[in-house]
Write a protein that holds these residues in place. Structure first.
Motif, PDB file in Angstrom:
ATOM      1  N   TRP A   1       0.831  -1.205   0.000  1.00  0.00           N
ATOM      2  CA  TRP A   1       0.000   0.000   0.000  1.00  0.00           C
ATOM      3  C   TRP A   1       0.862   1.251   0.000  1.00  0.00           C
ATOM      4  CZ3 TRP A   1      -5.115  -1.259  -0.280  1.00  0.00           C
ATOM      5  CH2 TRP A   1      -5.488  -2.541   0.164  1.00  0.00           C
ATOM      6  N   SER A   2       0.407   2.271  -0.704  1.00  0.00           N
ATOM      7  CA  SER A   2       1.058   3.577  -0.645  1.00  0.00           C
ATOM      8  C   SER A   2       0.556   4.319   0.595  1.00  0.00           C
ATOM      9  CB  SER A   2       0.730   4.398  -1.891  1.00  0.00           C
ATOM     10  OG  SER A   2      -0.645   4.745  -1.911  1.00  0.00           O
ATOM     11  N   VAL A   3       1.264   5.383   0.980  1.00  0.00           N
ATOM     12  CA  VAL A   3       0.837   6.154   2.141  1.00  0.00           C
ATOM     13  C   VAL A   3      -0.533   6.769   1.894  1.00  0.00           C
ATOM     14  CG1 VAL A   3       2.057   8.237   1.369  1.00  0.00           C
ATOM     15  CG2 VAL A   3       1.497   7.971   3.777  1.00  0.00           C
ATOM     16  N   GLU A   4      -0.809   7.163   0.646  1.00  0.00           N
ATOM     17  CA  GLU A   4      -2.112   7.753   0.326  1.00  0.00           C
ATOM     18  C   GLU A   4      -3.242   6.742   0.529  1.00  0.00           C
ATOM     19  OE1 GLU A   4       1.054  10.009  -1.670  1.00  0.00           O
ATOM     20  OE2 GLU A   4       0.544   7.871  -1.674  1.00  0.00           O
ATOM     21  N   GLN A   5      -3.006   5.496   0.147  1.00  0.00           N
ATOM     22  CA  GLN A   5      -4.021   4.459   0.324  1.00  0.00           C
ATOM     23  C   GLN A   5      -4.252   4.154   1.796  1.00  0.00           C
ATOM     24  OE1 GLN A   5      -1.966   1.631  -2.245  1.00  0.00           O
ATOM     25  NE2 GLN A   5      -3.714   1.631  -3.649  1.00  0.00           N
ATOM     26  N   VAL A   6      -3.179   4.118   2.559  1.00  0.00           N
ATOM     27  CA  VAL A   6      -3.297   3.805   3.988  1.00  0.00           C
ATOM     28  C   VAL A   6      -4.106   4.869   4.714  1.00  0.00           C
ATOM     29  CG1 VAL A   6      -2.039   3.497   6.147  1.00  0.00           C
ATOM     30  CG2 VAL A   6      -1.165   2.452   4.048  1.00  0.00           C
ATOM     31  N   VAL A   7      -3.758   6.139   4.486  1.00  0.00           N
ATOM     32  CA  VAL A   7      -4.441   7.204   5.230  1.00  0.00           C
ATOM     33  C   VAL A   7      -5.919   7.282   4.841  1.00  0.00           C
ATOM     34  CG1 VAL A   7      -2.299   8.502   5.523  1.00  0.00           C
ATOM     35  CG2 VAL A   7      -3.785   9.023   3.590  1.00  0.00           C
ATOM     36  N   GLU A   8      -6.237   6.982   3.569  1.00  0.00           N
ATOM     37  CA  GLU A   8      -7.630   7.010   3.138  1.00  0.00           C
ATOM     38  C   GLU A   8      -8.425   5.891   3.800  1.00  0.00           C
ATOM     39  OE1 GLU A   8     -10.355   6.535  -0.920  1.00  0.00           O
ATOM     40  OE2 GLU A   8      -8.160   6.615  -1.065  1.00  0.00           O
ATOM     41  N   LYS A   9      -7.859   4.691   3.841  1.00  0.00           N
ATOM     42  CA  LYS A   9      -8.559   3.537   4.400  1.00  0.00           C
ATOM     43  C   LYS A   9      -8.682   3.622   5.919  1.00  0.00           C
ATOM     44  CE  LYS A   9      -8.931   1.213   0.461  1.00  0.00           C
ATOM     45  NZ  LYS A   9     -10.236   0.883  -0.160  1.00  0.00           N
ATOM     46  N   VAL A  10      -7.631   4.098   6.587  1.00  0.00           N
ATOM     47  CA  VAL A  10      -7.630   4.160   8.052  1.00  0.00           C
ATOM     48  C   VAL A  10      -8.374   5.394   8.552  1.00  0.00           C
ATOM     49  CG1 VAL A  10      -6.156   4.225  10.115  1.00  0.00           C
ATOM     50  CG2 VAL A  10      -5.491   2.822   8.159  1.00  0.00           C
ATOM     51  N   GLY A  11      -8.419   6.449   7.724  1.00  0.00           N
ATOM     52  CA  GLY A  11      -9.116   7.659   8.117  1.00  0.00           C
ATOM     53  C   GLY A  11      -8.290   8.589   8.975  1.00  0.00           C
ATOM     54  N   ILE A  12      -7.022   8.792   8.580  1.00  0.00           N
ATOM     55  CA  ILE A  12      -6.134   9.700   9.312  1.00  0.00           C
ATOM     56  C   ILE A  12      -5.473  10.636   8.307  1.00  0.00           C
ATOM     57  CG2 ILE A  12      -5.661   8.197  11.285  1.00  0.00           C
ATOM     58  CD1 ILE A  12      -3.217   7.142   9.891  1.00  0.00           C
ATOM     59  N   SER A  13      -4.849  11.691   8.805  1.00  0.00           N
ATOM     60  CA  SER A  13      -4.203  12.652   7.924  1.00  0.00           C
ATOM     61  C   SER A  13      -2.913  12.055   7.361  1.00  0.00           C
ATOM     62  CB  SER A  13      -3.876  13.945   8.673  1.00  0.00           C
ATOM     63  OG  SER A  13      -2.820  13.723   9.597  1.00  0.00           O
ATOM     64  N   LYS A  14      -2.421  12.657   6.286  1.00  0.00           N
ATOM     65  CA  LYS A  14      -1.205  12.153   5.660  1.00  0.00           C
ATOM     66  C   LYS A  14      -0.003  12.310   6.583  1.00  0.00           C
ATOM     67  CE  LYS A  14       0.979  12.109   1.114  1.00  0.00           C
ATOM     68  NZ  LYS A  14       0.939  12.654  -0.252  1.00  0.00           N
ATOM     69  N   THR A  15       0.054  13.425   7.301  1.00  0.00           N
ATOM     70  CA  THR A  15       1.157  13.644   8.241  1.00  0.00           C
ATOM     71  C   THR A  15       1.156  12.589   9.331  1.00  0.00           C
ATOM     72  OG1 THR A  15       1.110  16.028   7.842  1.00  0.00           O
ATOM     73  CG2 THR A  15       2.200  15.279   9.846  1.00  0.00           C
ATOM     74  N   THR A  16      -0.029  12.338   9.896  1.00  0.00           N
ATOM     75  CA  THR A  16      -0.156  11.307  10.929  1.00  0.00           C
ATOM     76  C   THR A  16       0.189   9.945  10.358  1.00  0.00           C
ATOM     77  OG1 THR A  16      -1.872  12.554  12.080  1.00  0.00           O
ATOM     78  CG2 THR A  16      -1.753  10.195  12.541  1.00  0.00           C
ATOM     79  N   GLY A  17      -0.299   9.675   9.139  1.00  0.00           N
ATOM     80  CA  GLY A  17      -0.039   8.386   8.506  1.00  0.00           C
ATOM     81  C   GLY A  17       1.437   8.116   8.332  1.00  0.00           C
ATOM     82  N   ARG A  18       2.162   9.104   7.887  1.00  0.00           N
ATOM     83  CA  ARG A  18       3.606   8.926   7.695  1.00  0.00           C
ATOM     84  C   ARG A  18       4.300   8.608   9.021  1.00  0.00           C
ATOM     85  NH1 ARG A  18       5.440  10.116   2.737  1.00  0.00           N
ATOM     86  NH2 ARG A  18       4.243  11.492   1.377  1.00  0.00           N
ATOM     87  N   ARG A  19       3.866   9.277  10.086  1.00  0.00           N
ATOM     88  CA  ARG A  19       4.478   9.042  11.390  1.00  0.00           C
ATOM     89  C   ARG A  19       4.250   7.612  11.859  1.00  0.00           C
ATOM     90  NH1 ARG A  19       2.317  12.955  13.877  1.00  0.00           N
ATOM     91  NH2 ARG A  19       0.706  11.933  15.115  1.00  0.00           N
ATOM     92  N   TYR A  20       3.023   7.123  11.692  1.00  0.00           N
ATOM     93  CA  TYR A  20       2.715   5.761  12.143  1.00  0.00           C
ATOM     94  C   TYR A  20       3.359   4.712  11.242  1.00  0.00           C
ATOM     95  CZ  TYR A  20      -0.450   7.168  15.848  1.00  0.00           C
ATOM     96  OH  TYR A  20      -0.960   7.695  17.012  1.00  0.00           O
ATOM     97  N   LEU A  21       3.429   4.987   9.947  1.00  0.00           N
ATOM     98  CA  LEU A  21       4.083   4.050   9.044  1.00  0.00           C
ATOM     99  C   LEU A  21       5.569   3.945   9.365  1.00  0.00           C
ATOM    100  CD1 LEU A  21       2.321   4.942   5.671  1.00  0.00           C
ATOM    101  CD2 LEU A  21       2.099   2.802   6.950  1.00  0.00           C
TER     102      LEU A  21
END
Length: 232
Positions: A181-201
């Motif tokens: 999954w790309s970061v864009e796909q993850v944040v869309e599916k999980v429902g979080i911001s891109k900045t938050t998504g990058r931190r958790y990834l």
């Protein structure tokens, strides 16, 4: 503040954003000055000839050839220039070539700044040892060629990591263990911001829950994809 002139560095990287991040990190945390950024082998040779740097941060996949060929160039040896590879090239042939030709370190993208810091600290220690010591003892050599004995890798920082969100991110990957999954796909599916998504990834990569794959297309720069590591 030190009055000693900072050592010169050349960055060879054709991704301008990544090169800029490396430049900022280097100049913020070390007594180093980035003399220039090259996006091609030809530009790299010109900058090295012009600035005679003590260190080159070298990517391998460049528009006009492979960076690993630069490490054998007499130009580097003439200026006693150290090389740290920062590249997506993970094949053993490239890595072996780089190390046999005298690369100081080999970092596989995406690189965490903690790992880059350790590599740059080793370079600074090398320079200091060469300038201050006529002979070296075993302790000094051990510090140059390895991490200091007893120094354990730093634990991943949990700052900004909230349990519930982490559980949601992990569950997303666990539900599709064979997918990338790309970061864009993850944040869309999980429902979080891109900045938050990058931190958790990044945190999940650090703890070994997911891995990073580089997807190369015909046009543009490689995409970073994330996939659950088997057995986690």
């Amino acid at each position: 503040m030190s009055h000693v002139k900072p050592l010169s560095v050349v960055i060879v990287e054709d991704e301008p954003h990544l090169a800029g991040l490396h430049r900022e990190f280097i100049e913020q945390h070390f007594h180093l000055r980035v003399a220039g950024i090259a996006g091609t082998l030809a530009q790299a040779r010109h900058l090295i000839e012009q600035h005679q740097p003590r260190l080159v941060l070298l990517d391998n996949y460049l528009p006009d050839g492979q960076g690993v060929t630069l490490i054998d160039d007499p130009l580097l040896k003439r200026f006693e220039c150290s090389v740290i590879f920062i590249t997506a090239a993970s094949d053993m042939q490239t890595c072996s070539h780089a190390m046999r030709s005298g690369a100081l370190d080999y970092l596989i993208k995406p690189v965490f700044f903690g790992r880059l810091r350790a590599s740059l600290e080793r370079f600074m220690l090398l320079v200091q040892t060469m300038s201050q010591m006529k002979k070296v003892d075993q302790h000094a050599l051990d510090k140059l060629f390895n991490l200091p004995v007893g120094d354990a890798p730093a634990a991943p920082s949990t700052k900004g990591i909230e349990t519930l969100t982490l559980t949601r991110v992990k569950a997303f990957f666990s539900d599709a263990p064979d997918s990338s999954w790309s970061v864009e796909q993850v944040v869309e599916k999980v429902g979080i911001s891109k900045t938050t998504g990058r931190r958790y990834l990044e945190y999940c990569v650090e703890i070994g829950f997911i891995g990073v794959e580089m997807q190369y297309g015909n046009i543009g720069h490689p995409r970073r994809l994330y996939r659950k590591i088997a057995g986690t």
